[in-house]
Motif scaffolding. Sequence first.
Motif, mmCIF file in Angstrom:
data_model
loop_
_atom_site.group_PDB
_atom_site.id
_atom_site.type_symbol
_atom_site.label_atom_id
_atom_site.label_comp_id
_atom_site.label_asym_id
_atom_site.label_seq_id
_atom_site.Cartn_x
_atom_site.Cartn_y
_atom_site.Cartn_z
ATOM 1 N N HIS A 86 0.850 -1.187 0.000
ATOM 2 C CA HIS A 86 0.000 0.000 0.000
ATOM 3 C C HIS A 86 0.883 1.232 0.000
ATOM 4 O O HIS A 86 2.009 1.185 0.473
ATOM 5 N N HIS A 87 0.360 2.314 -0.538
ATOM 6 C CA HIS A 87 1.148 3.539 -0.641
ATOM 7 C C HIS A 87 0.905 4.427 0.576
ATOM 8 O O HIS A 87 0.007 4.170 1.390
ATOM 9 N N HIS A 88 1.723 5.475 0.684
ATOM 10 C CA HIS A 88 1.619 6.387 1.821
ATOM 11 C C HIS A 88 1.647 7.847 1.372
ATOM 12 O O HIS A 88 2.156 8.167 0.300
ATOM 13 N N GLU A 123 10.814 -5.534 -2.259
ATOM 14 C CA GLU A 123 9.841 -4.620 -1.662
ATOM 15 C C GLU A 123 9.400 -3.583 -2.696
ATOM 16 O O GLU A 123 10.179 -3.178 -3.546
ATOM 17 N N VAL A 124 8.152 -3.150 -2.568
ATOM 18 C CA VAL A 124 7.628 -2.096 -3.430
ATOM 19 C C VAL A 124 7.125 -0.969 -2.542
ATOM 20 O O VAL A 124 6.384 -1.212 -1.587
ATOM 21 N N HIS A 125 7.556 0.237 -2.813
ATOM 22 C CA HIS A 125 7.132 1.383 -2.002
ATOM 23 C C HIS A 125 6.706 2.544 -2.890
ATOM 24 O O HIS A 125 7.379 2.867 -3.862
ATOM 25 N N GLY A 126 5.582 3.127 -2.544
ATOM 26 C CA GLY A 126 5.144 4.329 -3.247
ATOM 27 C C GLY A 126 4.675 5.333 -2.222
ATOM 28 O O GLY A 126 4.014 4.967 -1.247
ATOM 29 N N TYR A 127 5.072 6.561 -2.390
ATOM 30 C CA TYR A 127 4.563 7.550 -1.435
ATOM 31 C C TYR A 127 4.515 8.950 -2.031
ATOM 32 O O TYR A 127 5.200 9.254 -3.007
ATOM 33 N N THR B 71 14.848 10.386 -0.210
ATOM 34 C CA THR B 71 14.951 9.968 1.195
ATOM 35 C C THR B 71 14.676 8.473 1.325
ATOM 36 O O THR B 71 14.265 8.005 2.372
ATOM 37 N N ILE B 72 14.925 7.737 0.272
ATOM 38 C CA ILE B 72 14.588 6.319 0.277
ATOM 39 C C ILE B 72 15.691 5.459 0.868
ATOM 40 O O ILE B 72 15.524 4.267 1.071
ATOM 41 N N GLU B 123 5.116 16.063 -4.086
ATOM 42 C CA GLU B 123 6.106 15.155 -4.667
ATOM 43 C C GLU B 123 5.510 13.753 -4.780
ATOM 44 O O GLU B 123 4.714 13.340 -3.954
ATOM 45 N N VAL B 124 5.953 13.043 -5.793
ATOM 46 C CA VAL B 124 5.551 11.649 -5.978
ATOM 47 C C VAL B 124 6.804 10.790 -6.037
ATOM 48 O O VAL B 124 7.741 11.116 -6.765
ATOM 49 N N HIS B 125 6.844 9.745 -5.236
ATOM 50 C CA HIS B 125 8.016 8.869 -5.223
ATOM 51 C C HIS B 125 7.593 7.405 -5.280
ATOM 52 O O HIS B 125 6.675 7.005 -4.573
#
Lengths: 145, 145
Positions: A86-88, A123-127, B71-72, B123-125
């Motif tokens: 899930h994204h943040h 791992e998959v990260h979206g924010y 900042t990942i 921002e989109v990351h």
Amino acid sequence: MDEYVDLLKTNDLKITHHRLAILKYLDDHRTHPTAEEIYQHLKKTNPGLSRTTIYNNLETLSDSHIIQRLTICPTEHRYDFNIGMHHHFICKECGDIIDVDFQCPTVSSIKKHVADQGHRIEEVHGYFKGICKDCLEKKRREQSE
Amino acid sequence: MDEYVDLLKTNDLKITHHRLAILKYLDDHRTHPTAEEIYQHLKKTNPGLSRTTIYNNLETLSDSHIIQRLTICPTEHRYDFNIGMHHHFICKECGDIIDVDFQCPTVSSIKKHVADQGHRIEEVHGYFKGICKDCLEKKRREQSE
DNA sequence: TTATTAAATTGTAATGATTCCAATTTAATA
DNA sequence: TATTAAATTGGAATCATTACAATTTAATAA
């Protein structure tokens, strides 16, 4: 509470009071707390608790994928009981991290693209970064004073 | 070099030797360097350079959206000359950050979803964590020895 | 139940990226 | 060329995290 015991057993981790307490805290507080917040809370009912124990266990639990570590915060790590993808959204003003309840249907094809390059994805990260609703409203109120 | 001067002028920032050098370094090294790496490199041709200047300017340039701060990474910030929306892959083994050249068509609808909740997105990351191709091959070689 | 042992816990010290701050220098403007 | 706000400097401080060695404990077998 048995749920947490099972999580630990499945991952061949010893059942300790601290680990159960950390899991319960993260399960009950879906605000993506920091190690320090968890430490401060658990110390109340367990004065002998060491900060290092918190750090050790957060690492162990993350490595076993029982919880997930979020590294999206510039100053400190945050931890999430929800390991599902899930994204943040992170607020630059107050630092709150909010769950984005929106599944991204494209993820699988991007993952395939990256895997095709020869990399192994774990791992998959979206924010998103910005200013949250509450902070925006606070700003508006301050300006109209 | 005029390109960098224009970038600074457009953002009402003073044209200083250090800022131009930082921009050129980031433009030439798309490996998402750390502040320390930039400092170590620029110090060679500019012995009087202060580490604080690098930190100050990386912040200023990021705030003006001339560069972007990533900042990942769990231990340090990394900087990217490319401010266009793009995802990253970060290797848990060697720490390398690799650009993911794959536009996510879903981003706009997720952004809309988040904006509809009342938050302002700046921002989109998106990033993937895992083990990169080179590290996987190195591991395979080590195992078959 | 008890003995054994590897793993967990503890507290303190060390690390390392980043920020703070006050003094000095400099780029931009008049 | 003088003025001034902004940039730079270097050293000190901060703060999250890690390292480490000693102690305790959970899990296992006798």
